[in-house]
Each structure stands twice: as C-alpha cells, then as structure tokens.
Design a protein around this motif. Structure first.
Motif, short mmCIF file in Angstrom:
data_model
loop_
_atom_site.label_atom_id
_atom_site.label_comp_id
_atom_site.label_asym_id
_atom_site.label_seq_id
_atom_site.Cartn_x
_atom_site.Cartn_y
_atom_site.Cartn_z
N GLN A 44 0.81 -1.21 0.00
CA GLN A 44 0.00 0.00 0.00
C GLN A 44 0.85 1.27 0.00
OE1 GLN A 44 -2.95 -0.06 3.14
NE2 GLN A 44 -3.38 -2.22 2.74
N CYS A 45 2.04 1.19 0.57
CA CYS A 45 2.90 2.37 0.68
C CYS A 45 3.81 2.59 -0.53
CB CYS A 45 3.77 2.27 1.94
SG CYS A 45 2.84 2.37 3.47
N VAL A 46 3.99 1.56 -1.34
CA VAL A 46 4.94 1.63 -2.46
C VAL A 46 4.20 2.08 -3.71
CG1 VAL A 46 6.45 0.22 -3.91
CG2 VAL A 46 6.42 -0.13 -1.46
N LYS A 47 4.88 2.91 -4.50
CA LYS A 47 4.29 3.35 -5.77
C LYS A 47 4.09 2.15 -6.69
CE LYS A 47 6.25 7.97 -5.88
NZ LYS A 47 7.06 8.92 -6.64
N ASP A 48 3.09 2.25 -7.55
CA ASP A 48 2.78 1.17 -8.47
C ASP A 48 3.97 0.80 -9.36
OD1 ASP A 48 0.26 1.09 -7.42
OD2 ASP A 48 -0.67 2.23 -9.04
N THR A 49 4.77 1.79 -9.71
CA THR A 49 5.91 1.52 -10.60
C THR A 49 6.97 0.66 -9.94
OG1 THR A 49 6.93 3.60 -9.90
CG2 THR A 49 5.59 3.65 -11.91
N HIS A 50 6.97 0.57 -8.61
CA HIS A 50 7.98 -0.21 -7.89
C HIS A 50 7.46 -1.58 -7.46
CE1 HIS A 50 10.34 3.38 -7.91
NE2 HIS A 50 9.47 4.03 -7.17
N LEU A 51 6.20 -1.87 -7.71
CA LEU A 51 5.61 -3.13 -7.26
C LEU A 51 6.15 -4.35 -7.99
CD1 LEU A 51 1.88 -2.17 -6.67
CD2 LEU A 51 3.63 -2.65 -4.96
#
Length: 139
Positions: A44-51
């Motif tokens: 939830q805390c991580v940007k979508d680009t880093h998932l």
C-alpha cells in the motif's frame, strides 16, 4: 513506512526472517497472518511503478530487503543531495515562520530581507556552497 508497520504491530517481520519450520501449526497461522498484514502495508505504501520488484517475494522481510537494496541512498553524492534538501526545507520553514510572524506586525520588505540574511549567516552550511558541491539530482 517503518512507522506504519510499527503502528500496526508488525515491524518485527521486516527486521528478521522468521523460520516457519520451527513453529507449531497455531503459531505458524499467527505468523502467516501478521506477515501478510506487513506485506499488505508495504504494498500500500509503495508506488505502483515499484511493485514489479516485490511481486515474487514471499515474506515481508524479503520485500523490505529488496526495497532497501534498490532504493536506499547510500553513496556520498546521494547523502549530500539529501543534506542539501534538508537545508533547503529548513530555510523554507524558517522563512514561512518569519513571514507568518512578521505579517502580524506589518514588517517591511527590508526587515524580511535583513532577517533572512542574518539567518543565512548563522547557518554553517549555506545553500550556495551546497549548490557548488552538488549536481541538481543524485546519481
């Protein structure tokens, strides 16, 4: 992010790997539930680009280690860049506080400039010296 994990009582799951083979059935269920909670909070805390880099990780600990390895700023240029950003933010904070205070007493522009010059002289690290040392962005 660490504060969010600590607030939810799952920060220990990013600090060390839990050996689930040594746990009983009930203990394992509790650990799995808490680890899944920690993983959910991280996602939830991580940007979508880093998932993408976290998708194949099975534990919160492995997710955390991946984030540290990929995004933690360790080099000297990055540390100087962060220091520069801290100094800039502190100067902005002091300027805002002064302007808020001075607006109540209707100070002149000369008063404001004089105060800011005094504040700049009091700082041991000036913004101009940091700009000379650092590029615009970290490496």
């Amino acid at each position: 992010m660490e504060l969010i994990l600590a607030e939810n009582g799952v920060s220990e799951y990013i600090k060390k790997e839990t050996n689930k083979n040594l746990l009983t059935g009930e203990e394992r269920k509790v650990v799995d539930k808490e680890d899944n909670k920690a993983k959910s909070l991280i996602v939830q805390c991580v940007k979508d680009t880093h998932l993408e880099s976290l998708r194949c990780k099975e534990t919160a600990f492995s997710m955390w280690k991946t984030l540290e390895e990929n995004y933690e700023k360790k080099g000297l240029p990055s540390q100087l860049y962060l220091k520069k950003e801290d100094v800039i933010n502190e100067i902005k904070r002091r300027c805002d506080a002064y302007l808020l205070h001075s607006s109540s007493r209707r100070s002149t522009r000369t008063d404001t400039v004089s105060h800011l010059q005094t504040q700049a002289m009091m700082n041991t690290v000036t913004l101009s010296s940091l700009k000379r040392l650092m590029p615009a962005k970290p490496y």
